[in-house]
Design a protein around this motif. Structure first.
Motif, PDB file in Angstrom:
ATOM      1  N   HIS A  11     -19.086 -13.702   4.355  1.00  0.00           N
ATOM      2  CA  HIS A  11     -19.661 -13.932   5.675  1.00  0.00           C
ATOM      3  C   HIS A  11     -18.948 -13.069   6.709  1.00  0.00           C
ATOM      4  O   HIS A  11     -17.724 -12.891   6.651  1.00  0.00           O
ATOM      5  N   GLN A  41     -22.135 -25.663   6.220  1.00  0.00           N
ATOM      6  CA  GLN A  41     -22.677 -25.198   4.939  1.00  0.00           C
ATOM      7  C   GLN A  41     -21.582 -24.708   3.993  1.00  0.00           C
ATOM      8  O   GLN A  41     -21.833 -24.547   2.794  1.00  0.00           O
ATOM      9  N   LYS A  55     -23.863 -24.125  12.792  1.00  0.00           N
ATOM     10  CA  LYS A  55     -24.732 -24.256  11.616  1.00  0.00           C
ATOM     11  C   LYS A  55     -24.060 -23.702  10.361  1.00  0.00           C
ATOM     12  O   LYS A  55     -24.286 -24.199   9.261  1.00  0.00           O
ATOM     13  N   LEU A  56     -23.234 -22.657  10.551  1.00  0.00           N
ATOM     14  CA  LEU A  56     -22.591 -22.013   9.406  1.00  0.00           C
ATOM     15  C   LEU A  56     -21.523 -22.902   8.779  1.00  0.00           C
ATOM     16  O   LEU A  56     -21.527 -23.113   7.553  1.00  0.00           O
TER      17      LEU A  56
END
Length: 390
Positions: free
Chosen positions: A361, A389, A385-386
């Motif tokens: 990432h 996860q 949001k990342l």
């Protein structure tokens, strides 16, 4: 009131443990949070001299008055109380009996480890996360604003200037916390030391150089860094232990939990000045890494299993998240325009890690989301949001 992510953790902890603690830096919102979560509880603050004297001189009498469903605030002021809490909760066997808060981790943890192991749920409340600011509709428009202002709740509720607030905060921290410690006698030198630490945010710690610049001994620098860490001012990202047959850097990297405080210590007086500051990239990195720490602390109650990786030839991964079955590499860049060269170290890492690494990432200062060469490119606004996860 701003909704805090730690709420669910506290509610569950009160069902499972007789004592629930909320630790964190001064002004992170601990008192406001526990009063909101535990609305039907009594409240007593040990910053109040009368309450403190009662708890210190007659702890059994204190716990008879405050016997069940009690919030005890600033418990570091009466560490002797912990052994009596052990006896009290062992006899009563009531989960959620006491909620404790404290801002001096170095005093609390010693008392907890001696008296309350197995009886207490330890929770950490850091300054507001970007996710919490979004939910409260208070999120700054760009990352320069977020870095400059920081995340202390009072700054989003009061009209005081950022400069004056951070000045008062540091003075309070030094006067109330540091002054009480016998091994810190020169408060002026200690304040200068904190500013030198701010100038090293996002950098590998060189204790000898830091001590020399601060005109103190190596051991004093080490002790003062420990005080800043246990006061929730700074934290250290340790180097990852996996060597992949390469010689590695062994010293940790230094970060500030709150970039707003770091900016004030650096003498940055506006977000415009920040945009051209020589440490802008370091502060952006500090922001992203601290956001991950906030996410983990506030949603799981656990300490993040996070590292950085750097070998002797200069290849570096800013953040390595360790999972039970994989390592997740994350590169952090403050630039707003994506450059393919940013992926070089990630690809180098993936070749070395082979099957141990997942998809890489890249978090950057731009606003476009895309995927390139087994790497997710994520704009900084998408970290809420990342991180869930990963």
């Amino acid at each position: 009131m701003i909704k805090r992510q730690l709420t669910k953790q506290l509610q569950q902890a009160a069902k499972d443990y007789p004592i629930v603690s909320v630790l964190g830096p001064r002004q992170s919102g601990k008192t406001t949070l526990v009063k909101d979560v535990f609305k039907d509880y009594q409240y007593v603050n040990l910053e109040n001299l009368t309450n403190r004297e009662f708890a210190l001189k007659d702890p059994q009498g204190f716990l008879e008055v405050y016997s069940n469903k009690v919030i005890i605030d600033e418990t570091q002021n009466a560490p002797q109380l912990f052994s009596y809490l052990q006896v009290k909760t062992d006899e009563d066997k009531i989960n959620g009996q006491y909620i404790l808060t404290g801002s001096q981790h170095f005093l609390l943890m010693e008392s907890i480890s001696q008296s309350l192991a197995g009886r207490i749920s330890l929770n950490t409340l850091l300054p507001l996360s970007y996710q919490e600011l979004i939910q409260a509709k208070l999120a700054p428009k760009n990352y320069h604003q977020l870095i400059f202002k920081g995340g202390y709740p009072s700054l989003y509720a009061q009209k005081s200037t950022i400069k004056s607030w951070h000045s008062n905060y540091l003075q309070t921290f030094i006067e109330r916390d540091i002054r009480t410690l016998k091994n810190v006698t020169n408060l002026s030198a200690f304040q200068s030391f904190i500013k030198l630490c701010a100038a090293r945010t996002g950098q590998i710690v060189n204790l000898s150089a830091l001590a020399k610049d601060a005109n103190i001994t190596h051991n004093t620098a080490k002790a003062w860094l420990s005080l800043l860490e246990t006061s929730f001012i700074v934290f250290f990202l340790q180097p990852h232990h996996q060597n992949f047959n390469k010689r590695l850097i062994k010293s940790p990297k230094l970060y500030f939990y709150d970039t707003g405080l770091a900016c004030w210590l650096l003498g940055i007086e506006s977000e415009k000045q920040l945009s051209t500051h020589y440490l802008a990239g370091n502060l952006f990195e500090s922001l992203i890494v601290s956001e991950y720490y906030k996410h983990i602390f506030h949603t799981t109650g656990l300490r993040p299993r996070a590292y950085f990786w750097r070998d002797k030839t200069g290849h570096e991964i800013d953040l390595v998240i360790e999972k039970s079955d994989a390592l997740i590499p994350i590169e952090i860049k403050s630039g707003k325009t994506f450059r393919s060269s940013w992926l070089h170290d990630l690809h180098y890492w993936q070749k070395l890690a082979k099957g141990k690494s997942t998809k890489a990432h890249l978090v950057y200062g731009g606003n476009q989301t895309e995927s390139r060469q087994n790497t997710n490119i994520t704009p900084w606004q998408s970290i809420p949001k990342l991180f869930p996860q990963l």
